[in-house]
Motif scaffolding. Structure first.
Motif, mmCIF file in Angstrom:
data_model
loop_
_atom_site.group_PDB
_atom_site.id
_atom_site.type_symbol
_atom_site.label_atom_id
_atom_site.label_comp_id
_atom_site.label_asym_id
_atom_site.label_seq_id
_atom_site.Cartn_x
_atom_site.Cartn_y
_atom_site.Cartn_z
ATOM 1 N N UNK A 117 0.849 -1.199 0.000
ATOM 2 C CA UNK A 117 0.000 0.000 0.000
ATOM 3 C C UNK A 117 0.881 1.244 0.000
ATOM 4 N N UNK A 118 1.903 1.249 0.841
ATOM 5 C CA UNK A 118 2.834 2.382 0.894
ATOM 6 C C UNK A 118 3.438 2.624 -0.483
ATOM 7 N N UNK A 123 -2.615 9.604 15.178
ATOM 8 C CA UNK A 123 -2.279 10.737 14.305
ATOM 9 C C UNK A 123 -2.209 10.330 12.836
ATOM 10 N N UNK A 124 -1.373 9.351 12.455
ATOM 11 C CA UNK A 124 -1.349 8.995 11.034
ATOM 12 C C UNK A 124 -2.681 8.405 10.558
ATOM 13 N N UNK A 125 -3.394 7.710 11.430
ATOM 14 C CA UNK A 125 -4.711 7.193 11.040
ATOM 15 C C UNK A 125 -5.613 8.356 10.643
ATOM 16 N N UNK A 164 -9.678 0.850 2.798
ATOM 17 C CA UNK A 164 -10.516 0.223 3.821
ATOM 18 C C UNK A 164 -9.847 0.390 5.181
ATOM 19 N N UNK A 165 -10.578 0.116 6.228
ATOM 20 C CA UNK A 165 -10.000 0.189 7.574
ATOM 21 C C UNK A 165 -8.817 -0.772 7.705
ATOM 22 N N UNK A 166 -8.936 -1.936 7.100
ATOM 23 C CA UNK A 166 -7.855 -2.922 7.150
ATOM 24 C C UNK A 166 -6.609 -2.395 6.431
ATOM 25 N N UNK A 167 -6.800 -1.762 5.290
ATOM 26 C CA UNK A 167 -5.663 -1.226 4.542
ATOM 27 C C UNK A 167 -4.984 -0.086 5.304
ATOM 28 N N UNK A 168 -5.785 0.776 5.920
ATOM 29 C CA UNK A 168 -5.210 1.882 6.690
ATOM 30 C C UNK A 168 -4.432 1.340 7.879
ATOM 31 N N UNK A 169 -4.981 0.376 8.594
ATOM 32 C CA UNK A 169 -4.264 -0.221 9.725
ATOM 33 C C UNK A 169 -2.950 -0.835 9.255
ATOM 34 N N UNK A 189 -1.431 -1.751 15.293
ATOM 35 C CA UNK A 189 -2.498 -0.829 14.902
ATOM 36 C C UNK A 189 -3.693 -1.692 14.548
ATOM 37 N N UNK A 190 -4.790 -1.489 15.270
ATOM 38 C CA UNK A 190 -5.955 -2.347 15.046
ATOM 39 C C UNK A 190 -6.943 -1.721 14.071
ATOM 40 N N UNK A 191 -7.692 -2.573 13.427
ATOM 41 C CA UNK A 191 -8.752 -2.125 12.529
ATOM 42 C C UNK A 191 -9.779 -1.324 13.325
ATOM 43 N N UNK A 192 -10.016 -1.705 14.565
ATOM 44 C CA UNK A 192 -10.985 -0.987 15.399
ATOM 45 C C UNK A 192 -10.546 0.455 15.646
ATOM 46 N N UNK A 193 -9.244 0.678 15.802
ATOM 47 C CA UNK A 193 -8.743 2.053 15.967
ATOM 48 C C UNK A 193 -9.088 2.892 14.744
ATOM 49 N N UNK A 194 -8.948 2.308 13.584
ATOM 50 C CA UNK A 194 -9.248 3.016 12.342
ATOM 51 C C UNK A 194 -10.756 3.276 12.253
ATOM 52 N N UNK A 195 -11.539 2.262 12.522
ATOM 53 C CA UNK A 195 -13.004 2.395 12.478
ATOM 54 C C UNK A 195 -13.460 3.502 13.423
ATOM 55 N N UNK A 196 -12.884 3.545 14.613
ATOM 56 C CA UNK A 196 -13.254 4.561 15.607
ATOM 57 C C UNK A 196 -12.850 5.965 15.169
ATOM 58 N N UNK A 197 -11.867 6.090 14.277
ATOM 59 C CA UNK A 197 -11.399 7.399 13.826
ATOM 60 C C UNK A 197 -12.219 7.970 12.679
ATOM 61 N N UNK A 198 -13.046 7.183 12.100
ATOM 62 C CA UNK A 198 -13.840 7.652 10.933
ATOM 63 C C UNK A 198 -14.908 8.620 11.360
#
Length: 131
Positions: free
Chosen positions: A43-44, A79-81, A99-104, A122-131
């Motif tokens: 992804x990077x 922060x990066x999320x 997707x949340x998985x890709x961002x994590x 970095x969990x998928x849940x952290x990403x989901x919570x940041x949306x």
């Protein structure tokens, strides 16, 4: 007269090109299905390296692209999320592209590479919570 018309047509075509390029770029980022990579490094390399460079060293050109290498702002994953989802300054919002998985995955990658040593998962849940 004919050469003047050719010059005018060429000038119009050149002026239209940036608009077409912007539309194409917007369409490319309109659907998450455009990026199928799931590994953080992949992804990077597909999205981030174009601005932040292959080794995360950042760049200055048409804009200022901060270095991710040795970057202390990556210590807290939030922060990066947030920046990836919502964008910031010249950084485009990629929340509708990844997707949340890709961002994590990509956040985990940048936090554990380029001289960064922030190994907390970095969990998928952290990403989901940041949306």
């Amino acid at each position: 007269m004919k050469s003047l018309m050719i010059v005018a047509a060429a000038a119009l075509a050149m002026m239209a090109t940036p608009t077409l390029a912007q539309s194409d770029a917007a369409m490319m980022f309109a659907s998450p299905s455009k990026l199928t990579q799931t590994d953080g490094k992949d992804i990077y390399n597909a999205i981030c390296a174009g601005c932040h460079m292959a080794e995360g060293q950042g760049a200055v050109g048409a804009g200022m692209y901060p270095a991710l290498a040795g970057n202390e702002t990556l210590e807290a994953a939030g922060y990066p999320i947030y920046v990836i989802i919502h964008g910031q300054k010249a950084m485009p919002a990629l929340g509708n592209v990844l997707s949340d998985e890709q961002i994590a995955a990509v956040v985990g990658y940048i936090r554990t590479n380029f001289g960064n040593n922030y190994p907390e998962e970095v969990t998928v849940q952290e990403v989901t919570d940041s949306r």
